[in-house]
Scaffold this active site. Structure first.
Site, PDB file in Angstrom:
ATOM      1  N   GLU A 188     -62.543  15.678 -22.757  1.00 31.64           N
ATOM      2  CA  GLU A 188     -61.786  16.794 -23.337  1.00 31.64           C
ATOM      3  C   GLU A 188     -60.432  16.366 -23.892  1.00 31.64           C
ATOM      4  O   GLU A 188     -59.378  16.870 -23.476  1.00 31.64           O
ATOM      5  CB  GLU A 188     -61.661  17.919 -22.309  1.00 31.64           C
ATOM      6  N   GLU A 302     -70.894  19.196 -20.521  1.00 28.74           N
ATOM      7  CA  GLU A 302     -70.433  20.201 -19.548  1.00 28.74           C
ATOM      8  C   GLU A 302     -70.729  21.581 -20.104  1.00 28.74           C
ATOM      9  O   GLU A 302     -70.472  21.852 -21.279  1.00 28.74           O
ATOM     10  CB  GLU A 302     -68.912  20.137 -19.305  1.00 28.74           C
TER      11      GLU A 302
END
Length: 500
Positions: A188, A302
């Site tokens: 991320e 995810e």
């Protein structure tokens, strides 16, 4: 629940679902579900149960983690586990000697990956976070274990760390084995897990060095990214890899069902939790198909129904119909989708304080399976051929032995008391008489949450209470020989149709 716009009629399967609005049905009304046993179908790979996330790397050394992993292996088709922080200082990978020269230590790395392989799963390797001795800044990210989201102070040393890490893995496990792993650069980088500025340009620099290092260690090793939050940067990642001529074997990104439309789509609309993941997956698939790399694999490394701690979401029976509907919406649009996470052996917010707190895991503290675990175990039994892909609230599949496996669900938003549905399943075209087996997951069957609350929600249950919770957790409703049943809301049913 909306039907996916991309789905169309496939094969001759006929599944007739009463068109009346279920919440307004008279008592005793039955929803008829009729299946054509002679229907053709198309391939239905179980993309949703191949990869799962977990707590950070060091936690995999715990016995509780490995017990939960074995439970997953026994009930799903788990093949890979992804976790953060293989380069965190607690793993002891990187330091520098008195002369400032790199020192590598693979002791815990070997124990971590040996543990996965010994339990029948492979690593989906996330290359993160920055070792303190290599970090340009030692200001930590907010997680309890203080990962460092900093760029390296020396990109050449970052590249050598990745190269020596990957080379060690090849030396230890062999190129043939490690070529079946995935190497994903960072986590991320578009939010607070990366402090390089500007974020995208500095991430690409990080990626380029890591990707070239991976390929130096073994040309057959797979590397990709950008592992972004909120379905971001996929077109830019593909374009950059082409322009910079850096390896890119797959793209990866993340989404949560309670992400904001502004962050995922740049709009101000309200998107229901039941639709967000499916819409994000459709968006990225469209971006990839229109790119210069239209066939590149897409891994959602995810996803979950919530990135918050919401007991009535991730710990509740809500997850059964949410997961089934997600499979319906995303079928054919991704190579894999990695549920975050398989276990509540997890410490991003600190040490777990109570079995049920809205943790991400499928298995709560104390080895208590959650409804989501039972949902994965039930959906694992779906077949590998799917038909009638335009249906809402149903997945109709066939196994190689001819058994029909049909998932039907009754969705209700978290904490909403929805209306139960009375369902009858019939089969056309079956030679002889069919035999029905039905398993139902709802708030009273296959969920320990109500039992825990009835105990007074103890933070630290006794041994006897843990035993009671585990019994409640696995007690889904099982019906043998009947084709008619009541499905509460929220609820998930798996109907298996076999010869008598």
């Amino acid at each position: 629940m909306l039907r996916s716009a991309r789905c169309g009629f496939l094969g001759s399967l006929l599944l007739v679902v009463a068109a009346s609005v279920l919440s307004s049905q008279q008592a005793g009304d039955i929803e008829e579900v009729t299946v054509d046993a002679q229907a053709a179908g198309r391939a239905f790979p179980h993309y949703w149960e191949q990869v799962f996330g977990s707590g950070r790397a060091i936690l995999s050394l715990r016995d509780s983690y490995r017990r939960d992993l074995r439970a997953m292996k026994a009930s799903t088709s788990i093949q890979y586990v992804r976790f953060h922080a293989i380069f965190h200082d607690e793993v002891g990978v990187y330091s520098e000697d008195e002369q400032g020269r790199p020192v590598y230590n693979w002791s815990y790395v070997d124990q971590i990956y040996d543990g996965l392989l010994e339990n029948g799963v492979r690593p989906f390797v996330e290359l993160s976070f920055m070792p303190r001795a290599l970090a340009g800044s030692t200001t930590p990210q907010a997680f309890w274990y203080h990962p460092l989201p900093s760029p390296p102070k020396d990109y050449a040393r970052w590249e050598e760390l990745v190269y020596n890490f990957a080379k060690h893995l090849v030396d230890r496990y062999g190129a043939e084995e490690v070529s079946q792993w995935y190497f994903e650069v960072w986590n991320e980088p578009n939010i607070d897990f990366w402090t390089g500025e500007p974020k995208q340009a500095t991430y690409f620099e990080l990626y380029d060095h890591a990707a070239r290092a991976i390929k130096r260690a073994g040309p057959g090793l797979r590397v990709g990214g950008p592992a972004t939050a909120q379905a971001a940067w996929i077109p830019e990642m593909i374009q950059h890899s082409i322009q910079a001529q850096v390896p890119l074997d797959f793209v990866s990104t993340h989404v949560y069902a309670n992400d904001l439309s502004k962050d995922v789509f740049g709009t101000d609309e309200t998107i229901d939790r039941s639709e967000m993941v499916g819409r994000a997956v459709q968006k990225v698939e469209t971006q990839v198909k229109s790119s210069a790399r239209p066939a590149i694999p897409i891994h959602w490394s995810e996803y979950n129904a919530s990135y918050k701690n919401e007991i009535d979401v991730t710990d509740a029976a809500f997850m059964g119909p949410w997961l089934a509907n997600n499979i319906r919406l995303c079928d054919g649009l991704a190579t894999s989708m990695s549920y975050w996470t398989f276990s509540d052996v997890f410490e991003e917010q600190g040490v777990t304080k109570t079995p049920f707190y809205g943790g991400y895991g499928l298995i709560a503290e104390g080895g208590i399976p959650k409804p989501a675990f039972n949902a994965f175990a039930m959906l694992h039994r779906l077949g590998d051929r799917r038909s009638q892909t335009d249906l809402a609230n149903a997945l109709v599949t066939r196994r190689s032995d001819g058994t029909l496996a049909i998932a039907v669900w009754n969705y209700a938003a978290p904490s909403v008391n929805g209306a139960a549905r009375k369902i009858h399943v019939g089969v056309r075209g079956w030679t002889g008489r069919p035999r029905y087996y039905v398993e139902i997951l709802d708030s009273d069957h296959g969920s320990a949450l109500k039992a825990w609350r009835a105990m007074g929600s103890p933070a630290s249950p006794t041994h006897l209470q843990y035993d009671e919770l585990r019994r409640a957790a696995v007690a889904t409703q099982k019906l043998d020989g009947t084709s008619t049943f009541v499905l509460p809301a929220p609820g998930l049913a798996l109907i298996e149709v076999r010869p008598q």
